[in-house]
Write a protein that holds these residues in place. Structure first.
Motif, PDB file in Angstrom:
ATOM      1  N   THR A  80      14.794   2.668   0.402  1.00 25.42           N
ATOM      2  CA  THR A  80      13.429   3.117   0.689  1.00 25.42           C
ATOM      3  C   THR A  80      12.905   3.748  -0.591  1.00 25.42           C
ATOM      4  O   THR A  80      13.533   4.633  -1.152  1.00 25.42           O
ATOM      5  N   TYR A  81      11.789   3.285  -1.057  1.00 25.99           N
ATOM      6  CA  TYR A  81      11.221   3.784  -2.304  1.00 25.99           C
ATOM      7  C   TYR A  81      10.028   4.684  -2.030  1.00 25.99           C
ATOM      8  O   TYR A  81      10.015   5.842  -2.381  1.00 25.99           O
ATOM      9  N   LEU A  83       7.827   4.864   1.362  1.00 25.10           N
ATOM     10  CA  LEU A  83       7.410   4.381   2.674  1.00 25.10           C
ATOM     11  C   LEU A  83       6.007   4.844   3.051  1.00 25.10           C
ATOM     12  O   LEU A  83       5.436   4.359   4.024  1.00 25.10           O
ATOM     13  N   HIS A 111      15.862 -10.862   2.210  1.00 23.24           N
ATOM     14  CA  HIS A 111      14.815 -10.399   3.111  1.00 23.24           C
ATOM     15  C   HIS A 111      13.477 -10.942   2.618  1.00 23.24           C
ATOM     16  O   HIS A 111      13.221 -10.985   1.416  1.00 23.24           O
ATOM     17  N   TYR A 113       9.529 -10.244   2.677  1.00 28.11           N
ATOM     18  CA  TYR A 113       8.506  -9.226   2.918  1.00 28.11           C
ATOM     19  C   TYR A 113       7.161  -9.916   3.059  1.00 28.11           C
ATOM     20  O   TYR A 113       6.939 -10.984   2.498  1.00 28.11           O
ATOM     21  N   GLU A 118       4.598  -4.352   0.307  1.00 32.24           N
ATOM     22  CA  GLU A 118       5.654  -4.025   1.266  1.00 32.24           C
ATOM     23  C   GLU A 118       7.027  -4.068   0.595  1.00 32.24           C
ATOM     24  O   GLU A 118       7.874  -3.207   0.817  1.00 32.24           O
ATOM     25  N   ARG A 122       9.739  -0.713  -0.225  1.00 37.78           N
ATOM     26  CA  ARG A 122      11.151  -0.657   0.185  1.00 37.78           C
ATOM     27  C   ARG A 122      12.094  -0.644  -1.017  1.00 37.78           C
ATOM     28  O   ARG A 122      13.047   0.129  -1.049  1.00 37.78           O
ATOM     29  N   THR A 123      11.877  -1.514  -1.987  1.00 39.62           N
ATOM     30  CA  THR A 123      12.859  -1.714  -3.065  1.00 39.62           C
ATOM     31  C   THR A 123      12.448  -1.115  -4.407  1.00 39.62           C
ATOM     32  O   THR A 123      13.226  -1.185  -5.355  1.00 39.62           O
TER      33      THR A 123
END
Length: 129
Positions: A80-81, A83, A111, A113, A118, A122-123
């Protein structure tokens, strides 16, 4: 064409993770943080890079990506970068993948996205190549 790219990534991964007689530290231990990162945008061709953490690399984005991976022990699914990042409703699939090892443990991640925002939430910088 896709088979060639997959085989190329697998062969690159095998070459990175196979220790040579000259690799490793004085104690004979082989450092194990090398990950092939892949990114396909909108179903287009997959771009990939080899991220080898723990080495002197002049690319600041790689050092930042290694720091992010280290924060989560190489587990990209837990990342989680930011959120709280506000993302629009744009729909342009970003399929991200990772295959390799982190500190000797296997890394397998894939995954898709909805969009770049988005994925970044997350990354973080991991797939900014």
């Amino acid at each position: 064409m896709r088979t060639v790219k997959i085989m190329s990534a697998v062969l690159t991964f095998a070459a990175v993770t196979t220790p040579s007689p000259l690799s490793g530290t004085a104690s004979g231990a082989v450092p194990g943080s090398a990950v092939v990162l892949g990114l396909s945008v909108g179903g287009g061709p997959t771009r990939s890079v080899l991220l080898r953490c723990g080495r002197d690399d002049s690319r600041p984005s790689f050092a930042t990506a290694c720091g992010m991976l280290g924060k989560f022990g190489g587990d990209l699914a837990r990342m989680t970068y930011d959120l709280d990042m506000i993302c629009g409703q744009e729909r342009l699939a970003h399929a991200a993948s990772a295959l390799g090892t982190w500190e000797g443990r296997p890394v397998r991640f894939a995954h898709t996205y909805d969009n770049r925002c988005e994925m970044t939430a997350r990354t973080g910088p991991v797939f900014s190549f």
